[in-house]
Design an enzyme around this catalytic site. Structure first.
Site, mmCIF file in Angstrom:
data_model
loop_
_atom_site.group_PDB
_atom_site.id
_atom_site.type_symbol
_atom_site.label_atom_id
_atom_site.label_comp_id
_atom_site.label_asym_id
_atom_site.label_seq_id
_atom_site.Cartn_x
_atom_site.Cartn_y
_atom_site.Cartn_z
ATOM 1 N N ARG A 319 0.796 -1.039 -0.346
ATOM 2 C CA ARG A 319 0.062 -0.122 -0.201
ATOM 3 C C ARG A 319 1.032 1.659 0.074
ATOM 4 O O ARG A 319 0.962 1.920 1.009
ATOM 5 C CB ARG A 319 -1.047 -0.042 1.129
ATOM 6 C CG ARG A 319 -2.058 -0.691 0.908
ATOM 7 C CD ARG A 319 -2.906 -1.174 2.667
ATOM 8 N NE ARG A 319 -4.121 -1.181 2.332
ATOM 9 C CZ ARG A 319 -4.352 -2.455 2.918
ATOM 10 N NH1 ARG A 319 -3.631 -3.279 3.294
ATOM 11 N NH2 ARG A 319 -5.354 -2.883 2.402
ATOM 12 N N ARG A 356 1.212 -1.223 -5.327
ATOM 13 C CA ARG A 356 -0.140 -0.875 -5.837
ATOM 14 C C ARG A 356 0.132 1.375 -6.046
ATOM 15 O O ARG A 356 0.696 1.527 -5.054
ATOM 16 C CB ARG A 356 -1.416 -0.824 -4.476
ATOM 17 C CG ARG A 356 -2.579 -0.268 -5.317
ATOM 18 C CD ARG A 356 -3.248 -1.048 -4.173
ATOM 19 N NE ARG A 356 -4.291 -0.149 -3.202
ATOM 20 C CZ ARG A 356 -4.237 -0.335 -1.799
ATOM 21 N NH1 ARG A 356 -5.169 -1.454 -2.271
ATOM 22 N NH2 ARG A 356 -4.295 0.333 -1.224
ATOM 23 N N GLU A 457 -12.478 -3.564 -6.735
ATOM 24 C CA GLU A 457 -13.340 -3.480 -5.623
ATOM 25 C C GLU A 457 -13.979 -2.390 -5.648
ATOM 26 O O GLU A 457 -14.711 -2.262 -4.629
ATOM 27 C CB GLU A 457 -12.087 -2.922 -4.896
ATOM 28 C CG GLU A 457 -11.199 -1.451 -5.043
ATOM 29 C CD GLU A 457 -10.637 -1.304 -3.954
ATOM 30 O OE1 GLU A 457 -10.082 -1.605 -3.169
ATOM 31 O OE2 GLU A 457 -9.706 -0.815 -4.633
ATOM 32 N N ASN A 480 -12.420 -5.477 1.328
ATOM 33 C CA ASN A 480 -12.919 -4.782 1.331
ATOM 34 C C ASN A 480 -13.349 -3.205 1.437
ATOM 35 O O ASN A 480 -14.501 -2.942 1.620
ATOM 36 C CB ASN A 480 -11.678 -3.592 2.731
ATOM 37 C CG ASN A 480 -10.750 -4.482 3.313
ATOM 38 O OD1 ASN A 480 -10.986 -6.135 4.084
ATOM 39 N ND2 ASN A 480 -9.261 -4.291 2.977
ATOM 40 N N ASP A 481 -13.402 -3.087 0.279
ATOM 41 C CA ASP A 481 -14.078 -1.508 -0.820
ATOM 42 C C ASP A 481 -14.912 -2.843 -0.822
ATOM 43 O O ASP A 481 -16.554 -2.071 -1.608
ATOM 44 C CB ASP A 481 -12.516 -1.310 -1.531
ATOM 45 C CG ASP A 481 -12.189 -0.173 -0.736
ATOM 46 O OD1 ASP A 481 -13.112 0.259 -0.030
ATOM 47 O OD2 ASP A 481 -11.052 0.079 -0.788
ATOM 48 N N ARG A 491 -17.126 1.599 5.541
ATOM 49 C CA ARG A 491 -15.748 1.051 6.318
ATOM 50 C C ARG A 491 -15.308 1.612 7.646
ATOM 51 O O ARG A 491 -14.944 0.178 8.511
ATOM 52 C CB ARG A 491 -15.255 -0.150 5.720
ATOM 53 C CG ARG A 491 -14.254 0.876 5.049
ATOM 54 C CD ARG A 491 -13.428 -0.303 3.518
ATOM 55 N NE ARG A 491 -12.208 -0.139 4.145
ATOM 56 C CZ ARG A 491 -10.256 -0.542 3.428
ATOM 57 N NH1 ARG A 491 -10.581 -0.416 2.182
ATOM 58 N NH2 ARG A 491 -9.767 -0.651 3.806
HETATM 59 C C1 PEP Z 1 -8.855 -3.438 -0.205
HETATM 60 O O1 PEP Z 1 -10.408 -2.266 -0.793
HETATM 61 O O2 PEP Z 1 -10.035 -4.808 0.135
HETATM 62 C C2 PEP Z 1 -7.741 -3.531 -0.281
HETATM 63 C C3 PEP Z 1 -7.613 -4.634 -0.730
HETATM 64 O O3 PEP Z 1 -7.519 -1.591 -0.321
HETATM 65 P P1 PEP Z 1 -7.016 -1.408 0.833
HETATM 66 O O4 PEP Z 1 -7.836 -1.579 2.365
HETATM 67 O O5 PEP Z 1 -6.191 -0.689 0.587
HETATM 68 O O6 PEP Z 1 -8.535 -0.186 0.779
HETATM 69 MG MG MG Z 2 -10.079 -0.789 -1.010
#
Ligand code: PEP
Ligand code: MG
Length: 590
Positions: A319, A356, A457, A480-481, A491
């Site tokens: 990240r 990324r 995502e 996550n997104d 979130r």
């Molecule tokens: C996600 O969205 O799952 C992801 C890995 O990116 P981040 O948590 O940094 O948004």
């Molecule tokens: Mg993400």
């Protein structure tokens, strides 16, 4: 009196220690321990700061007097008197001394700790005039901090982590008990700052399970609870606290029996970790012979060390936004980024690193800037975030792309793009990658090949996988997104965290179809969201056909243990039943 506060469990394990309450506005204050022979130096720094602020106020008073304007500014004059009085206040000076002498806190930390103690007393005062003096105290402390910033401590910067990964400050002989940090809120950048710090656990009032603050806490592999609502008000400076990061519970002022019980659990956890560490060199192969790729999520190049230590076969998600955050708008230039990416690549010793491109925005602001006037109605999670920001700032984006391509001359790099949803964004991004390469060629600067990948995502992306497969070599599912945007659940908002459901049928459909389409075309697909590191999800993801998982290094061995016990043929049939169930969660325990 003992009581418990409930929140969300985000990082496992038990921490037992004394509470350090840190106000959100003071988290950037350095926190470290000083040695016995350095205590006097720290006290002297405080004395000098206080003297400097007294003199500063004296000069203002003098100039007011000279202007003959004292009468014209009676309020200002009275305010300065109050400030002078607060500076001499014994509760402040003796309290600060106590934190330095008895606890070995550095001067700034001691000052802000005592500020919190006194501020609480002001909060509880009935008289509104006295209550308001809290703001004056904060101003006085701020002035002293500003002075001390200009005069760096000759004592020490935060010390590097001890070889076993814990902060050596915790083992400082002058410090008898671990400390746990309690704050209303911490930004992901603040949290990262605490990565090498003295704290054995974290509690915050706000935040969801997959908020980026929680993600960084998890990467630190120390117990943490977020979304604990009013914890920072209920807990007092120096209270004894137990953080149960598995249950999401914080016990304040525990009884001797509770302390013994949690102490036992803590030791059990350590034994379990030791047992798991033996799996480090065991290949992740299922009972039916399927080879599973276990990759690491990292935030800083230095995290490569823990990735290798956990037996990761590469980095599945670097990240990079953490290189950009908390720098007061001064972004890292191409050279600084190149060096960072190169360190990550070299740190992984020949294993591939997925970098990324920057994903700032939403709950990862560049700086701790307050919402601008007139913008508080906007939803940053739906705004100029991730690739949208990069495309809006092509100069910044090109310098990041050049830095990544240059680092690729030193090892295998996969270039991953976050939050794409539109074909036009894909085409613009790829054109900029080409342009960055051309620019490097024109400079005669070495660069290497990269595999190109896209994060899936956003539901719009998950529903148009053929488009993505046309342009990209591999896909990485950011659950996550994907969950946040599919279910319309922020979130980072603990108030709706009960609705944040990784096994909602809609989420599972998107996951299953993305994995299936990639596999059908022989393209790589992994999951790099928090789901990948959750052992409760391992069987389901294997059953849906996933063979590549990327997670915090601290989660790799537990997931590997689970994988070694699985048969993907049996799981595939079971996963199909979960996929069509009205209530998939009910089948997860089968
Ligand atoms: C996600 O969205 O799952 C992801 C890995 O990116 P981040 O948590 O940094 O948004
Ligand atoms: Mg993400």
């Amino acid at each position: 009196m003992s009581f418990t506060v409930h929140g969300l469990a985000v990082s496992r394990g038990i921490a037992i220690g004394r509470a350090v309450i840190v106000a959100s506005s003071r988290v950037d204050v350095a926190h470290y321990f000083v040695k016995t022979d350095q205590v006097e130096t720290e006290i002297e720094r405080l004395r000098s700061a206080r003297k400097a602020v007294v003199e500063e106020i004296g000069r203002v008073q003098h100039s007011l007097g000279e202007l003959g304007s004292n009468d014209a500014h009676p309020e200002l004059s009275a305010l300065l008197d109050v400030h002078l009085m607060l500076l001499q206040d014994e509760q402040l000076t003796n309290g600060v001394k106590h934190w330095i002498v008895d606890r070995h806190y550095n001067a700034e930390w001691a000052l802000t700790t005592q500020l919190e103690v006194i501020a609480r007393q002001f909060d509880e005062m009935e008289d509104p005039y006295l209550r308001e003096r809290k703001a004056d105290l904060e101003q006085v402390v701020e002035r002293m901090l500003r002075f001390m910033r200009g005069v760096a401590s000759p004592v020490a910067a935060p010390r590097p982590a001890a070889p076993d990964g814990k902060s050596d400050a915790l083992f400082d002989p002058s410090v008898e008990v671990p400390l746990v940090l309690i704050a209303h809120d911490l930004s992901p950048a603040d949290m990262l700052q605490f990565k090498q710090s003295v704290f054995a656990g974290f509690v915050t009032d706000v935040g969801g399970k997959t908020s980026h603050t929680a993600i960084v806490a998890r990467s630190m592999d120390i117990p943490a609870v977020v979304g604990a609502r009013s914890a920072s008000h209920l807990i007092n400076q120096d209270d004894w606290v137990i953080i149960d990061g598995d249950a999401g519970v914080v016990v304040v002022d525990p009884s001797a029996i509770l302390l013994a019980e949690y102490g036992f659990k803590q030791r059990q956890g350590e034994v379990e970790r030791e047992r798991l560490s033996r799996l480090k060199n065991t290949p992740a192969i299922t009972l039916d012979g399927q080879k599973i790729e276990l990759l690491a999520n990292i935030e800083q190049p230095e995290d490569a060390v823990s990735a290798l230590k956990a037996g990761a076969v590469g980095v599945g998600l670097f990240r990079t936004e953490f290189l950009f955050m908390g720098r007061n708008g001064k972004l890292p230039d191409e050279e600084e980024q190149y060096q960072a990416y190169r360190r990550a690549v070299e740190g992984m010793q020949g294993l591939p690193v997925t970098i990324r491109t920057v994903d700032v925005g939403a709950d990862k602001p560049l700086d701790r800037t307050p919402v601008r006037a007139g913008e508080d109605h906007l939803n940053p999670a739906l705004g100029l975030r991730a690739i949208r920001w990069s495309l809006a700032e092509p100069t910044m984006f090109l310098s990041q792309l050049r830095a990544i391509l240059r680092a690729a001359a030193h090892g295998a790099i996969n270039l991953l793009i976050p939050m794409l949803a539109h074909a036009s964004e894909i085409r613009q991004t790829l054109a900029l990658v080409d342009r960055a390469r051309e620019q490097l060629d024109a400079r005669g600067q070495a660069c290497g090949p990269v595999r190109l990948g896209a994060m899936i995502e956003v539901p719009a992306a998950a529903l148009t996988i053929p488009l993505f497969l046309r342009y990209f070599d591999f896909l990485s599912i950011g659950t996550n997104d994907l969950i946040q945007y599919t279910l319309a659940i922020d979130r980072a908002d603990e108030a709706v965290s009960h609705l944040y459901d990784p096994v909602h049928p809609a989420v599972l459909q998107l996951l299953a179809s993305t994995i299936a389409q990639c596999r059908a075309q022989g393209k790589g697909v992994s999951v790099c969201g928090e789901m990948a590191g959750d052992v409760a999800m391992t069987r389901l993801l294997l059953g849906l056909g996933l063979r590549s998982f990327s997670m915090h290094p601290s989660q790799i061995l537990a997931v590997k243990q689970q994988i070694l016990r699985c048969d993907t043929v049996k799981l595939a049939t079971w996963a199909q039943s979960v996929l069509v169930a009205e209530d998939p969660a009910a089948l997860m325990a089968d």
